[in-house]
Design an enzyme around this catalytic site. Structure first.
Site, PDB file in Angstrom:
ATOM      1  N   HIS A 115     -15.964  -6.835  -8.742  1.00  0.00           N
ATOM      2  CA  HIS A 115     -15.443  -5.520  -8.363  1.00  0.00           C
ATOM      3  C   HIS A 115     -13.951  -5.377  -8.648  1.00  0.00           C
ATOM      4  CE1 HIS A 115     -14.524  -7.940  -4.743  1.00  0.00           C
ATOM      5  NE2 HIS A 115     -13.517  -7.107  -4.572  1.00  0.00           N
ATOM      6  N   HIS A 180      -2.844  -8.313   1.698  1.00  0.00           N
ATOM      7  CA  HIS A 180      -4.142  -8.389   2.370  1.00  0.00           C
ATOM      8  C   HIS A 180      -4.560  -9.847   2.500  1.00  0.00           C
ATOM      9  CE1 HIS A 180      -5.309  -8.525  -1.830  1.00  0.00           C
ATOM     10  NE2 HIS A 180      -6.600  -8.504  -1.599  1.00  0.00           N
TER      11      HIS A 180
END
Length: 314
Positions: A115, A180
């Site tokens: 992805h 993140h």
């Protein structure tokens, strides 16, 4: 040759853990702005800098960089599975060009992308084979990490190659980050079961992939609810880095150190290496200007979420 850039955060949680409607509307508007920018530029070739999340590259052989001569999406998190339209001859010449400039880069005639590389192609073009695309893997998960100056040099080398293609309109994409710290296992602290995945988790069963993805989806829900134990986002770190990219002077990036990056912005902040390579490639063609930028920390996506578009002004 004309050159333009889109850098954007990606998240496996797009469409799974959507934030509040007004925040989702902001993200959709950012994507729409990037799409309009790309449609106006109308690229004839894409060079995509992207990481991997132990879907195509593993600890059995983990290069810092890899250029794909052929590639296909693995179809994780509902993204498109199947082949990209890779211009193999151009990819081969690119790898030779980079090697001649004292940068060791791996090549793959069977690159598998997840992805991280697929999402931007879907968002910008509606599919993964709409425009000829050369995928460039940049390691953003597995220690040891190459120095940031080396990443910048990779981008500069690729940008100098693109400058030799007079008839091409080239879009460089940097996909990843910003701050993140999703629940990606680290080798040093992984269980034996996790280490087996990190070593060679190719072609998992549908049940195994679903279970892995559900753990990440649940982690995103917990993070949004304030109950997850993963590291918090770092908006100030993200915005400062975006300011460096917009300035056109990437030299401050050379001082960034892997351990400090992880401490300040999370283990997966190393994905910003793709942005560094993309902006360095754009800068190799001369001065550039940033046309659009968006940023918001979005806990539902476990990401400091940013989008930037830029083009060469020379």
């Amino acid at each position: 040759m004309s050159l333009a850039l889109v850098t954007m955060s990606h998240s496996p949680l797009l469409g799974y853990n959507d934030p509040a409607p007004e925040v989702k509307a902001e993200v959709d508007a950012a994507f729409a702005s990037a799409r309009s920018f790309v449609a106006e530029f109308d690229p004839s070739l894409v060079v995509s800098f992207a990481p991997d999340h132990y879907n195509g590259f593993f600890h059995d052989l983990m290069p810092p960089f890899c250029i794909g001569y052929q590639a296909e999406g693995v179809g994780d998190y509902g993204t498109t599975a199947g082949p990209l339209d890779v211009p193999t001859d151009t990819a081969e010449k690119l790898a030779e060009w980079v090697a001649e400039r004292d940068l060791d880069v791996a090549i793959s005639r069977k690159m598998e992308i997840d992805h991280g590389a697929v999402q931007p192609l879907e968002i910008l073009f509606g599919g993964i084979d709409a425009v000829p695309t050369i995928p460039v893997f940049v390691n953003g998960v597995a220690q040891p990490f190459t120095r940031m100056a080396r990443v910048r040099r990779l981008g500069e080398a690729i940008g100098s190659f693109l400058a030799t293609l007079p008839d091409e309109r080239v879009l460089v994409i940097g996909s990843g980050g910003l701050s993140h710290d999703p629940p990606v296992p680290q080798w040093a602290t992984a269980t034996e079961e996790q280490r087996a995945l990190l070593l060679d988790g190719r072609h998992p069963t549908a049940a195994a992939r679903d279970a892995r993805q559900e753990r990440v989806i649940q982690a995103g829900r917990d993070f949004a609810a304030g109950t997850a134990t993963i590291q918090d986002l770092a908006p100030e770190w993200d915005r400062a880095l975006m300011e460096v990219f917009a300035s056109g002077d990437l030299s401050p990036i050379d001082a960034m150190r892997p351990a400090q990056m992880a401490e300040e912005a999370g283990n997966s902040a190393h994905e910003v290496r793709t942005w560094v390579a993309a902006f360095a490639a754009l800068g190799a063609a001369g001065p550039y200007r940033v046309d659009y930028e968006y940023y918001r920390p979005i806990r539902e996506y476990i990401a400091g979420f940013g989008v930037m578009t830029a083009r060469s002004s020379s």
